[in-house]
Structures are given as structure tokens and as C-alpha cells.
Design a protein around this motif. Structure first.
Motif, PDB file in Angstrom:
ATOM      1  N   ALA A 197     -67.301   7.888  59.132  1.00  0.00           N
ATOM      2  CA  ALA A 197     -65.861   7.689  59.352  1.00  0.00           C
ATOM      3  C   ALA A 197     -65.714   6.518  60.305  1.00  0.00           C
ATOM      4  O   ALA A 197     -66.718   5.983  60.829  1.00  0.00           O
ATOM      5  N   GLU A 198     -64.490   6.097  60.541  1.00  0.00           N
ATOM      6  CA  GLU A 198     -64.244   5.087  61.558  1.00  0.00           C
ATOM      7  C   GLU A 198     -64.706   5.627  62.915  1.00  0.00           C
ATOM      8  O   GLU A 198     -64.655   6.834  63.152  1.00  0.00           O
ATOM      9  N   ASP A 200     -63.490   5.656  65.910  1.00  0.00           N
ATOM     10  CA  ASP A 200     -62.528   6.449  66.678  1.00  0.00           C
ATOM     11  C   ASP A 200     -62.404   7.862  66.112  1.00  0.00           C
ATOM     12  O   ASP A 200     -62.242   8.833  66.867  1.00  0.00           O
ATOM     13  N   THR A 201     -62.474   7.979  64.804  1.00  0.00           N
ATOM     14  CA  THR A 201     -62.392   9.296  64.175  1.00  0.00           C
ATOM     15  C   THR A 201     -63.602  10.145  64.538  1.00  0.00           C
ATOM     16  O   THR A 201     -63.470  11.326  64.873  1.00  0.00           O
ATOM     17  N   ASN A 204     -63.248  11.225  68.137  1.00  0.00           N
ATOM     18  CA  ASN A 204     -62.227  12.263  68.298  1.00  0.00           C
ATOM     19  C   ASN A 204     -62.732  13.619  67.807  1.00  0.00           C
ATOM     20  O   ASN A 204     -62.462  14.660  68.430  1.00  0.00           O
ATOM     21  N   ARG A 205     -63.454  13.603  66.697  1.00  0.00           N
ATOM     22  CA  ARG A 205     -64.011  14.855  66.169  1.00  0.00           C
ATOM     23  C   ARG A 205     -65.037  15.440  67.136  1.00  0.00           C
ATOM     24  O   ARG A 205     -65.111  16.659  67.319  1.00  0.00           O
ATOM     25  N   ASP A 284     -66.962   8.393  52.954  1.00  0.00           N
ATOM     26  CA  ASP A 284     -66.066   8.769  54.039  1.00  0.00           C
ATOM     27  C   ASP A 284     -66.003  10.294  54.093  1.00  0.00           C
ATOM     28  O   ASP A 284     -66.057  10.965  53.049  1.00  0.00           O
ATOM     29  N   TYR A 285     -65.892  10.835  55.299  1.00  0.00           N
ATOM     30  CA  TYR A 285     -65.947  12.286  55.470  1.00  0.00           C
ATOM     31  C   TYR A 285     -64.804  13.018  54.745  1.00  0.00           C
ATOM     32  O   TYR A 285     -64.904  14.224  54.490  1.00  0.00           O
ATOM     33  N   GLU A 286     -63.759  12.300  54.379  1.00  0.00           N
ATOM     34  CA  GLU A 286     -62.641  12.911  53.658  1.00  0.00           C
ATOM     35  C   GLU A 286     -62.724  12.711  52.142  1.00  0.00           C
ATOM     36  O   GLU A 286     -61.805  13.083  51.417  1.00  0.00           O
TER      37      GLU A 286
END
Length: 299
Positions: A197-198, A200-201, A204-205, A284-286
Motif C-alpha cells: 500500500a502507500e 502512509d497507509t 496508519n495500519r 494493493d492490499y485492497e
């Protein structure tokens, strides 16, 4: 039909466990863990080990099968994991492996690298230096001798730092120069799935996961392990910081902030390690599960 290992890698807190369970259920198979911190039955909350519900939703191997007082290393894991896979492949065409410990993943998929013997006096000298001058001095020395290893190994683990340094000093060559030289043919094919992921993501996680760990009772878990704090297994993120709080060196808020910071650093090193895998399929994790399956089935 060749047997197939699907290996899921990526930084901490990215969602590897959830994906591994979905894949295990999709292929009606079992999961081998390659997360070296989750081997130990006394360490559950601070290692984000799969929950009781997650363990029940797919059969797992190498989760909480050892004690922190047991001697266990990557060489032993390689032998045991290959034996386990041999048994699983008699029942299943596909097996899932998941974990953020790059060295342990590579041990199964590629085999361990060979390192020359070096004089035992070098390790003894480095251990003395650690005792007298502290870990940062050794970290800086490794940064000078082998910046690649400095950026990729568990730099907060004295055992790993000393191991890399003793090879650098004993051979006059970087520890990293001995890595990835040995590719052993396995009797199964491997597809490696990377989740990312990015930045920052990811950060945050990680921060959210640490807060969840604290709410789940991380403090009590670490308190129960205080008599064993000098064991190598406990010299790891999430435990050493709380030990500092328990012993009055830090406030709890500062200890928690240090866990978050050190976890973010760990994630950065994980990505450095896993990005070396040229054939890894990154998502991407999503990414929808159906898209990942489609890629696996056509790879």
C-alpha cells in the motif's frame, strides 16, 4: 500435476493473514506460517498471531508450536517446514504459506545461503562490545561495512546484527554478498503474492494495530514474560519497549509510541527484503480477492 506453494509476503499489518485464510478456503487446503515471532506460544498479542477464530477457519502449522525457552532457528525451521509440506502435498495440490520473516520464507522457497566459518573470537569480541558500548555502536559499524544488510536485516535484534558483523569482519566481505547465492530445486512450484500500500497507509495500519494490541492486553502479556526478558525471542518489537516501561525507564505513552516507530521501521525493512523478489506478483492490499485468484490461476 506439479504441487504448488502460494507464498504471501508483505509488511506487517497489511492483511496477509486474512488473505491466506481466504486462499486456504478457496483451495480447500492448509496454511504454513513463516512468521518467526508467531512460533512461540507465550507471545500472542504482541506478535498479532491469528485469533482463535482465524485458526479455526483454516488449519495452520507452525503457530505457537514452540516455547520461548526452546532453541529454534531458521535452519531447523527449513527442515521441519519441508517435511510438513511433503506431508501436506500428499493431500493437497496447493498449500498456502504466509509470513513476514523474509529469511524464513526464503529458506523454504530457495534454501539457505552458505556462510564461511569465522573465528569464534570475533563473536565473543562483538558480544563484549555490545555489553559495554551498546547496540547503536554495532549498528553504525554494520552500516559502514554493509549498508545493504543494515537496511534489510532486523537491525534492532542484537543477534542478527552480530551475525552480520562477524561475517563482514571474518571474511572482509559484506554479509549481503553471501545472500541469494544458493537456489535449490524444490519438488514444488512457488507463486509469491506480495501485498502492499502507500507508505502512509501502511504506517496508519501499523499505528492502529498497536493501539488494538494495547487494548487487547499487551501490557499484561509482557508483564507475564518479565522473568524471561533476556531471552532472544523477547528481544523484539512490542516486548522490549514495554519491558522498559515496566522497569521504570519510560512512560507507557512513550513505550507505545516507540512500538509504533519500531514497527514502521520493521515494515520498511520487510519491503526492502521482499522487493528483491523479481517474480513476486504485487497487489494493493485492497485488491478484490477475485482479481488475485484470477492472477494466480493464469500465472
Amino acid at each position: 500435476m506439479p504441487k504448488h506453494l502460494i507464498s504471501i509476503v508483505g509488511p506487517t499489518a497489511i492483511g496477509k493473514t486474512a488473505l491466506s485464510i481466504k486462499l486456504a478456503n478457496y483451495f480447500n487446503t492448509e496454511i504454513v506460517s513463516a512468521d518467526s515471532r508467531q512460533f512461540f506460544k507465550e507471545m500472542s498479542i504482541g506478535t498479532a498471531a491469528p485469533s482463535t477464530e482465524e485458526l479455526a477457519s483454516a488449519k495452520h502449522h507452525f503457530i505457537h508450536h514452540k516455547s520461548i525457552q526452546d532453541t529454534y532457528n531458521v535452519g531447523t525451521f527449513e527442515k521441519e517446514a519441508l517435511l510438513c509440506l511433503g506431508t501436506l502435498f500428499k493431500k493437497h495440490d496447493v498449500v498456502i504459506m504466509v509470513g513476514g520473516s523474509g529469511l524464513y520464507v526464503d529458506a523454504v522457497t530457495k534454501g539457505l545461503d552458505y556462510f564461511p566459518e569465522v573465528a569464534g573470537s570475533i563473536r565473543e569480541s562483538l558480544n563484549n562490545q555490545l555489553e559495554i558500548e551498546g547496540l547503536p555502536v554495532l549498528q553504525n559499524r554494520l552500516k559502514e561495512l554493509d549498508p545493504v544488510s543494515y537496511d534489510s536485516i532486523a537491525i534492532d535484534n542484537p543477534h542478527r546484527v552480530i551475525r552480520a558483523l562477524e561475517i563482514c569482519i571474518g571474511t572482509n566481505k559484506p554479509y549481503s554478498s553471501f545472500l541469494n547465492k544458493k537456489n535449490i530445486n524444490r519438488n514444488f512450484t512457488t507463486t509469491t503474492i506480495g501485498l502492499t500500500a502507500e507508505r502512509d497507509t501502511i504506517y496508519n495500519r501499523i499505528n492502529q494495530r498497536v493501539d488494538i494490541m494495547v487494548n487487547q492486553g499487551l501490557l499484561d502479556e509482557v508483564k507475564s514474560l518479565l522473568p524471561f526478558k533476556d531471552l532472544n525471542a523477547l528481544n523484539t518489537v512490542g516486548y522490549k519497549e514495554i519491558f522498559n516501561f515496566i522497569e521504570g525507564e519510560w512512560t507507557l505513552d512513550f513505550a507505545i509510541s516507540e512500538i509504533k516507530k519500531n514497527s514502521r521501521r520493521f515494515a520498511k525493512r520487510q519491503l526492502t527484503w521482499f522487493k528483491k523478489g523479481e517474480n513476486t506478483l504485487w497487489f494493493d492490499y485492497e485488491t478484490p480477492f477475485e482479481d488475485i485468484i484470477k492472477n494466480i490461476n493464469t500465472h
